[in-house]
Design a protein around this motif. Structure first.
Motif, mmCIF file in Angstrom:
data_model
loop_
_atom_site.group_PDB
_atom_site.id
_atom_site.type_symbol
_atom_site.label_atom_id
_atom_site.label_comp_id
_atom_site.label_asym_id
_atom_site.label_seq_id
_atom_site.Cartn_x
_atom_site.Cartn_y
_atom_site.Cartn_z
ATOM 1 N N ARG A 55 0.727 -1.237 -0.020
ATOM 2 C CA ARG A 55 0.097 0.088 -0.020
ATOM 3 C C ARG A 55 0.822 1.394 0.082
ATOM 4 N NH1 ARG A 55 -5.471 -0.584 -1.396
ATOM 5 N NH2 ARG A 55 -6.104 -2.536 -0.547
ATOM 6 N N SER A 56 0.276 2.198 -0.685
ATOM 7 C CA SER A 56 1.160 3.604 -0.716
ATOM 8 C C SER A 56 0.230 4.761 -0.610
ATOM 9 C CB SER A 56 2.024 3.573 -1.683
ATOM 10 O OG SER A 56 1.439 3.822 -3.093
ATOM 11 N N ALA A 57 0.579 5.778 -0.384
ATOM 12 C CA ALA A 57 -0.462 6.923 -0.538
ATOM 13 C C ALA A 57 0.261 8.214 -1.106
ATOM 14 C CB ALA A 57 -1.113 7.371 1.042
ATOM 15 N N LEU A 58 -0.565 9.086 -1.611
ATOM 16 C CA LEU A 58 -0.121 10.181 -2.537
ATOM 17 C C LEU A 58 -0.938 11.356 -2.088
ATOM 18 C CD1 LEU A 58 2.139 11.545 -4.311
ATOM 19 C CD2 LEU A 58 0.768 10.888 -6.269
ATOM 20 N N ILE A 59 -0.474 12.239 -1.392
ATOM 21 C CA ILE A 59 -1.320 13.529 -0.964
ATOM 22 C C ILE A 59 -0.629 14.840 -2.003
ATOM 23 C CG2 ILE A 59 -2.140 14.846 0.507
ATOM 24 C CD1 ILE A 59 -1.392 12.492 2.627
ATOM 25 N N ILE A 60 -1.470 15.398 -2.582
ATOM 26 C CA ILE A 60 -1.298 16.472 -3.283
ATOM 27 C C ILE A 60 -1.739 17.558 -2.286
ATOM 28 C CG2 ILE A 60 -1.372 18.013 -5.418
ATOM 29 C CD1 ILE A 60 -1.883 15.514 -6.952
ATOM 30 N N LEU A 61 -1.022 18.370 -1.490
ATOM 31 C CA LEU A 61 -1.409 19.114 -0.930
ATOM 32 C C LEU A 61 -1.335 20.730 -1.143
ATOM 33 C CD1 LEU A 61 1.123 17.693 2.117
ATOM 34 C CD2 LEU A 61 -1.422 17.701 2.103
ATOM 35 N N MET A 62 -0.729 21.095 -2.189
ATOM 36 C CA MET A 62 -1.162 22.462 -2.576
ATOM 37 C C MET A 62 -0.769 22.431 -4.199
ATOM 38 S SD MET A 62 1.185 25.930 -1.573
ATOM 39 C CE MET A 62 2.559 25.186 -2.267
ATOM 40 N N LYS A 70 3.674 13.969 6.804
ATOM 41 C CA LYS A 70 4.144 12.550 7.012
ATOM 42 C C LYS A 70 3.298 11.657 7.884
ATOM 43 C CE LYS A 70 8.239 9.800 8.282
ATOM 44 N NZ LYS A 70 9.781 9.987 8.656
ATOM 45 N N GLN A 71 3.015 12.427 8.997
ATOM 46 C CA GLN A 71 2.036 11.648 9.941
ATOM 47 C C GLN A 71 0.714 11.306 9.300
ATOM 48 O OE1 GLN A 71 3.189 10.146 12.831
ATOM 49 N NE2 GLN A 71 5.380 11.111 12.167
ATOM 50 N N VAL A 72 0.267 12.425 8.553
ATOM 51 C CA VAL A 72 -1.140 12.339 7.974
ATOM 52 C C VAL A 72 -1.011 11.159 7.129
ATOM 53 C CG1 VAL A 72 -2.748 13.431 6.497
ATOM 54 C CG2 VAL A 72 -1.516 14.766 8.407
ATOM 55 N N CYS A 73 -0.191 11.108 6.243
ATOM 56 C CA CYS A 73 0.246 10.201 5.118
ATOM 57 C C CYS A 73 0.220 8.754 5.540
ATOM 58 C CB CYS A 73 1.478 10.637 3.951
ATOM 59 S SG CYS A 73 1.354 9.656 2.653
ATOM 60 N N VAL A 74 1.045 8.597 6.663
ATOM 61 C CA VAL A 74 1.535 7.129 7.355
ATOM 62 C C VAL A 74 0.161 6.735 8.028
ATOM 63 C CG1 VAL A 74 2.291 6.097 9.175
ATOM 64 C CG2 VAL A 74 3.797 7.522 7.622
ATOM 65 N N VAL A 129 3.409 14.780 -1.166
ATOM 66 C CA VAL A 129 3.941 13.947 -0.049
ATOM 67 C C VAL A 129 3.394 12.554 -0.670
ATOM 68 C CG1 VAL A 129 3.707 13.451 2.563
ATOM 69 C CG2 VAL A 129 3.836 15.697 1.776
ATOM 70 N N GLY A 130 4.431 11.547 -0.336
ATOM 71 C CA GLY A 130 3.998 10.237 -0.624
ATOM 72 C C GLY A 130 4.935 9.534 0.335
ATOM 73 N N CYS A 131 3.993 8.281 0.768
ATOM 74 C CA CYS A 131 4.487 7.278 1.782
ATOM 75 C C CYS A 131 4.018 6.018 1.502
ATOM 76 C CB CYS A 131 3.998 7.772 3.309
ATOM 77 S SG CYS A 131 1.958 7.839 3.308
ATOM 78 N N PHE A 132 4.815 5.143 1.894
ATOM 79 C CA PHE A 132 4.684 3.607 1.562
ATOM 80 C C PHE A 132 4.738 2.822 2.770
ATOM 81 C CE2 PHE A 132 7.147 6.157 -1.346
ATOM 82 C CZ PHE A 132 6.254 5.976 -2.469
ATOM 83 N N GLU A 133 4.092 1.423 2.544
ATOM 84 C CA GLU A 133 3.809 0.667 3.815
ATOM 85 C C GLU A 133 5.278 0.213 4.439
ATOM 86 O OE1 GLU A 133 0.737 -3.098 3.859
ATOM 87 O OE2 GLU A 133 2.545 -3.195 2.505
ATOM 88 N N ASN A 134 6.423 0.334 3.652
ATOM 89 C CA ASN A 134 7.688 -0.036 4.134
ATOM 90 C C ASN A 134 8.250 0.909 5.230
ATOM 91 O OD1 ASN A 134 8.436 1.679 2.545
ATOM 92 N ND2 ASN A 134 9.761 0.429 1.271
ATOM 93 N N GLY A 135 7.496 2.074 5.169
ATOM 94 C CA GLY A 135 8.094 3.354 6.351
ATOM 95 C C GLY A 135 8.512 4.383 5.379
ATOM 96 N N THR A 136 8.762 4.231 4.200
ATOM 97 C CA THR A 136 9.593 5.338 3.401
ATOM 98 C C THR A 136 8.421 6.375 3.193
ATOM 99 O OG1 THR A 136 10.794 3.679 2.441
ATOM 100 C CG2 THR A 136 10.779 5.931 1.458
ATOM 101 N N THR A 137 8.942 7.677 3.377
ATOM 102 C CA THR A 137 8.021 9.125 3.241
ATOM 103 C C THR A 137 8.936 9.908 2.197
ATOM 104 O OG1 THR A 137 7.072 8.615 5.225
ATOM 105 C CG2 THR A 137 6.740 10.818 4.050
ATOM 106 N N GLU A 138 8.166 10.298 1.278
ATOM 107 C CA GLU A 138 8.947 11.539 0.407
ATOM 108 C C GLU A 138 7.898 12.558 0.303
ATOM 109 O OE1 GLU A 138 9.519 9.623 -3.378
ATOM 110 O OE2 GLU A 138 10.741 8.381 -2.782
#
Length: 241
Positions: A3-10, A86-90, A28-37
């Protein structure tokens, strides 16, 4: 499946150096393995990204455009906002995982039918049956009324029975004595219903079985036939003489 999530915040559109509109995205993008960008993009070109391992912002703006890129983004509080996002995405990724492992239970709304167990006769005790069928999950609530008032006396409720399609059915009954003008109702409440479903029934005495009047009429008819038969034999005997 990962699973991953992608948030376009602005998303901002503005004119820079020309009348041509440009687009800046903060992603902001985050992934199930804990990686966040987290990164800013200008017309699909990266301007900066956040390195969460080193807790710093890395700028990709060419030096000939700005000697100190951090001043360009000073008012955006890039690093602080990136940590919050990052916390929101996770949290979103965790929620997706929970929903996938425990998906919402499918529900089927009940159908109900209301009818008497025997032929209705005025002032003769009878039983009203409310048959509730094809519902899932099995929890339902049933209530009875007579002339708009809740009734509890004389009410019974059967156990649940499983149908072949894995839905359920159930009976509830009300012992009653039919009277002119009475109106009864059976109301069913269930999670799959937007609002309670009510069936209404009132006794119909227009098709009652014939009573003593018919039997009296039948007796009178047989009596008249007897008189006619007697007269016939009397007349016939008279002609024999």
């Amino acid at each position: 499946m990962k699973r991953s999530a992608l948030i376009i915040l602005m998303i901002n559109r503005f004119c820079a150096f020309s009348q041509i509109p440009h687009e800046v995205l903060y992603v902001v993008g985050c992934f199930e393995n804990g990686t966040t960008e987290a990164q800013f993009e200008f017309d699909a070109e990266e301007l900066l990204y956040v390195d969460f391992d080193r807790d710093e912002v890395v700028y990709s703006i060419p030096r000939f455009l700005s000697d100190d890129p951090s001043k360009v983004f000073k008012n955006y509080k890039v690093f602080r906002n990136a940590k919050n996002n990052k916390q929101v995405c996770v949290t979103i990724v965790k929620t997706f995982n929970v929903v996938e492992k425990h998906p919402p239970e499918e529900m089927d709304p009940p159908e109900s039918t209301l009818y008497p167990s025997e032929e209705v006769q005025l002032e003769v005790e009878n039983i009203l049956i409310c048959f509730v069928n094809h519902f899932y999950p099995p929890e339902i609530k049933v209530s009875w009324t007579r002339n708009g008032r809740l009734v509890s006396e004389g009410v019974s409720l059967s156990r649940y029975y499983v149908n072949n399609d894995q839905t359920f059915h159930q009976f509830t009954t009300l012992t009653f004595t039919p009277k002119e003008g009475d109106i009864y109702s059976c109301t069913v409440e269930h999670l799959a219903l937007g609002r309670p479903k009510t069936k209404i029934w009132e006794p119909d005495f227009s098709h009652l079985s014939p009573g003593p009047d018919v039997y009296c009429g039948l007796g009178l008819t047989l009596g008249l036939l007897g008189v006619a038969a007697g007269t016939f034999f009397m007349v016939k005997g008279h002609h024999r003489q």
